[in-house]
Structure formats: C-alpha cells, structure tokens
Design a protein around this motif. Structure first.
Motif, PDB file in Angstrom:
ATOM      1  N   ASP A 143      28.533   6.182  46.213  1.00  0.00           N
ATOM      2  CA  ASP A 143      27.840   5.646  45.037  1.00  0.00           C
ATOM      3  C   ASP A 143      26.359   5.431  45.352  1.00  0.00           C
ATOM      4  N   GLU A 150      19.968  10.571  42.038  1.00  0.00           N
ATOM      5  CA  GLU A 150      19.759  10.535  40.585  1.00  0.00           C
ATOM      6  C   GLU A 150      18.394   9.927  40.240  1.00  0.00           C
ATOM      7  N   HIS A 187      35.505  12.246  39.406  1.00  0.00           N
ATOM      8  CA  HIS A 187      35.366  11.858  37.995  1.00  0.00           C
ATOM      9  C   HIS A 187      34.094  11.054  37.762  1.00  0.00           C
ATOM     10  N   ARG A 188      33.701  10.258  38.758  1.00  0.00           N
ATOM     11  CA  ARG A 188      32.528   9.411  38.577  1.00  0.00           C
ATOM     12  C   ARG A 188      31.219  10.195  38.698  1.00  0.00           C
ATOM     13  N   TRP A 189      31.183  11.216  39.567  1.00  0.00           N
ATOM     14  CA  TRP A 189      29.886  11.802  39.907  1.00  0.00           C
ATOM     15  C   TRP A 189      29.756  13.308  39.706  1.00  0.00           C
ATOM     16  N   HIS A 190      30.846  14.057  39.699  1.00  0.00           N
ATOM     17  CA  HIS A 190      30.702  15.519  39.703  1.00  0.00           C
ATOM     18  C   HIS A 190      30.117  16.006  38.384  1.00  0.00           C
ATOM     19  N   ASN A 191      29.029  16.796  38.504  1.00  0.00           N
ATOM     20  CA  ASN A 191      28.320  17.327  37.330  1.00  0.00           C
ATOM     21  C   ASN A 191      27.788  16.234  36.417  1.00  0.00           C
ATOM     22  N   LYS A 192      27.565  15.047  36.992  1.00  0.00           N
ATOM     23  CA  LYS A 192      26.857  13.997  36.241  1.00  0.00           C
ATOM     24  C   LYS A 192      25.376  14.188  36.540  1.00  0.00           C
ATOM     25  N   GLY A 193      24.598  14.554  35.534  1.00  0.00           N
ATOM     26  CA  GLY A 193      23.209  14.943  35.800  1.00  0.00           C
ATOM     27  C   GLY A 193      23.227  16.122  36.769  1.00  0.00           C
ATOM     28  N   ASN A 195      24.087  15.841  39.990  1.00  0.00           N
ATOM     29  CA  ASN A 195      24.973  15.545  41.133  1.00  0.00           C
ATOM     30  C   ASN A 195      26.220  16.415  41.110  1.00  0.00           C
TER      31      ASN A 195
END
Ligand code: GUN
Ligand code: ZN
Length: 433
Positions: A143, A150, A187-193, A195
């Motif tokens: 995290d 990010e 689920h929390r980070w993959h392909n978020k923005g 990342n």
C-alpha cells in the motif's frame, strides 16, 4: 487554452532492437517532442514539427540536451533502499544478515511510507519512470509503495513477497495467506491509475510447493498481472534448489512446473541457466532482468549475453537495489557493458539504451504504452545533460558519432546527468531542486 506541450532538444528513441535491425533508432539532432494530455502526439525534427503546433504553445527549450524515454528498471527492491552497499560474502549470508532484518520494519506503515517516498524520488532523480518493484511480505509495504508511485503518477508494477519457509518467523506467511493477501492487493491496486500488480514469490527456496502452486493459479486467473522472481543467481542457491526440488530438471523448471513461465513473467539474474531453460523462456515469452551491479557486487556470476541472444530471449536491464549498488540505469549500463565484455560480447551503447527503454517495455509487454515515443504512448521521458560534469563535457565535445556520444553518457553518467524527468507529460524531477 492549449493543452499541447512541446520540448525542444536532441531526441532519441527506439522502434526495434538495434541487434536485430539497422533502423532501430530515431535520432533528431534538433528535435521536438509534442505532448498532449500526458501522451505523445509526435516526436521528430524541430523544423518539420514546429509549424504543426497550435498558436501559443509553449516550447520548453532543452537545446544541448538529449530527450529519451524514461528508463525502465525491471527489478528492484524498495525496502532495501536503506541497506544498499551492505557488505557480505555472497547472496545467502547477505540475505540473512541484512535483508531479512531490514524488511521486518515494513510491517509499520509509517516506516514503509517514508522509505517508499524516498525511493520513488531517487528513481526520478536517476531518470527511471517505470520499475518492477519488490515490496516485503507485509501488505502495508505494498500500500505504501503504490501510494508513493501514484503521488507522482508513475507506471509501475509491484507486489507483496510470498515466502512461507526458510526465512525468519517475522517474515513468513503461509501458502493460503500469501495467496489471499495477494489477491486482495490485485483488487486494490492492479490497473488502478498507472499501478500494476506483480505476483512476487521471493525465490523457489523460500516457497513450498503449495505456495508456488497457489501462485501459479493466481497467475492463470489474472493473466494481465505480472510474475516476478529470482532464478539462477548464485551457485549455492542453485545447489539448494536442486536439493529442495530433486525432481525438477533445472531451477527454472521448478517455476515452469507451477505455470509461472508466461508473458509478463520477469526473471531476475538468469546467470546459471542452460540452453533448454533459455529456449523455454523464449517460447513462453518470459523475460530476463539482467542485474549487472548486483551480480558483480555479490559475486554471483557473469550473465551470458551470447547465449541469451542465440535463443532470442527478451532482455531488460535492472539495478536490483539493494543487491545492486546504484539506482542509476546509466551506472547500470556501465557495469552491464563490462559484464558483456568479460563474456566476449560487445554491447554497443545504442543497444544498452534500447534495453533500458523499449527493451524493458517489451519485456513487460508494454510496447506502445511506455518505452518509446510512438504516437499515443504515455509521455514518460528524461532530459539528459551530456555536459553535466566537467569530465562528461570534455569527453562529449570530442565525439565523432552518436554511438560515441551515447557511450560516453552511459559510461560516465549517473544521477547528475539527469537534468529533468517527466511522467505522463508532467515534470517530476528537476536537477538541483
Ligand atoms: N534472492 C532472493 N531474495 C533476493 C534478494 O532480495 N536480492 C537478490 N539479489 N537475490 C535474492
Ligand atoms: Zn532481487
């Protein structure tokens, strides 16, 4: 109001591997890079492009400097920032003495955030805009890292280390917990923005077969995530793997059996592979992350470029900090060049800059997204100053060719050579600030 930004400098980028093609690179002595909404609109000669700019476009003048795609470091451990340059006689004692106690601290989110912030800034000071990053076994460390990336809008891949044996209790997970937490983090980070998640079994000796099997299941269930691990780095490690997995044909074969050889799989080191292993990597689309400063520092061995090239394995360069001794991809090229020479291979500077940019992007299946200046690519770039130090200035004013110029920058350059770094068109580092 115009959203177009333009940058005038010498421009270098690649559309192919210089080892495979005479027309692999584009060089514009007086060039212009045109960016709109964080993406490349065009890169070419200033004279050709200047009249295409909307009226009022600000042109940032970097004449005398070289703009190229941001560097891609395909293997680095952010938690090892504070233990870079720790002395030990080889990989396994180095892990026990320094690495594991250092990584223990990343259970604390505040500590993790502090190191992640420093680490990301250090990457940017060195012109690295994309990296494949190890965190620690703790979700908190992941995290913290993605949060720091990010904040600068960087395209990165990273993941939680999975490690369920042969490590101190304070760093050990279980097969089930490692898989569950990794899936939560996907689920929390993959392909978020920008990342992207990387499944991260540390290396075969610290995972049970159950853990590698669960990792393989995740790799199949989430095919656009990455897999990153270490392989065939050190002869003691190779012997250990042989004793732990006696039925495997080779160290690499352990990972293969669990479905971990695929596109988007990144294997650090690959020193003690054989031709069957290399052929398997080429067939599956798995990539090599070659870590010169680390391999020399830890005395691990000399990567065999000729053998890798014979099998046409995808090659990329990496620092492997803290086993590596520099964050700078220029310093890394310097040592890469010498490792290749020791094995009888001559690596032109053009090829090293390719490997540190488009070669890294191809190894990560990101061609068209980062790594060069084709239209539509994300505008991550570095501004290099060939006169950054008195010695560089003296040497680079006496160059007769592009190859000589780039070679001097690679061999004599470091973080001081990076005048500025941009991520998605926005400036994220300015030397001296
Ligand atoms: N093999 C397993 N863990 C590590 C690590 O942290 N660094 C290096 N260089 N090799 C490893
Ligand atoms: Zn490593």
């Amino acid at each position: 109001m115009s959203t177009v930004k333009a940058f005038r400098a010498s421009i270098l980028h690649f559309t192919a591997d210089p080892a495979m093609s005479d027309k692999a690179h584009s060089w514009h002595e007086d060039g212009l890079l045109v960016v709109v909404q964080g993406r490349v609109l065009a890169a070419g000669d200033y004279d050709r492009l200047k009249d295409t700019l909307p009226p009022g476009t600000q042109v940032r003048d970097y004449r005398g400097k070289i703009i190229m795609p941001g560097f891609i470091d395909t293997h680095i451990h952010y938690p090892q920032t504070d233990m870079i340059a720790s002395p030990a006689p080889g990989l396994l004692p180095w892990l026990d003495t320094y690495t594991f106690p250092t990584e223990r601290q990343f259970k604390d989110p505040e500590h993790a955030r502090g190191v992640a912030d420093f680490f990301v800034k250090e990457l940017l000071r060195c012109g690295t805009t994309t990296a494949m990053v190890y965190c620690t076994v703790h979700q908190e460390s992941v995290d913290a890292f993605f949060g720091a990336a990010e904040a600068h809008n960087l395209r990165v891949a990273a993941g939680k280390v999975m490690m369920d044996r042969h490590c101190p209790d304070f760093l050990q997970d279980t097969a089930e917990r490692g898989a569950r937490e990794s899936e939560e983090l996907i689920h929390r980070w993959h392909n978020k923005g920008r990342n992207m998640y990387a499944l991260t079994p540390r290396f075969a000796p610290t995972s049970t077969e159950a853990q590698l099997a669960m990792c393989g299941e995740l790799a199949r269930a989430y095919p656009d995530t990455y897999v990153q691990t270490h392989v065939a780095e050190n002869t003691d490690e190779v012997a250990w793997v042989k004793s732990l997995f006696p039925e495997a044909r080779s160290y690499l074969d352990v990972y293969d059996k669990f479905g971990l050889l695929r596109k988007r799989s990144m294997y650090a080191h690959c020193i003690w592979l054989d031709d069957e292993d290399r052929a398997r990597m080429a067939d599956t689309g798995a990539a090599v992350s070659m870590c010169a400063t680390s391999n020399l520092f830890l005395g691990s061995g000399l990567f065999d470029f000729a053998a890798a090239d014979r099998q046409q394995v995808a090659l990329s360069l990496a620092t492997d900090v803290g086993g590596g001794t520099s964050f700078s991809m220029l310093q890394t090229m310097n040592e890469t060049y010498k490792v290749a020479r020791m094995g009888g291979t001559y690596l032109p500077a053009l090829r090293m800059f390719y490997m540190a940019t488009l070669g890294g992007a191809r190894s990560m299946q990101l061609e068209g997204t980062v790594g060069n200046f084709v239209a539509g690519a994300e505008a991550d770039f570095v501004v290099l100053d060939p006169k950054a130090t008195p010695l560089l200035e003296r040497r680079t004013t006496r160059c007769d060719s592009l190859e000589e110029l780039l070679f001097a920058v690679a061999l004599l350059g470091d973080d001081r050579t990076v005048a500025a770094t941009y991520a998605a068109g926005a400036q994220v580092h300015q030397r001296g600030e």
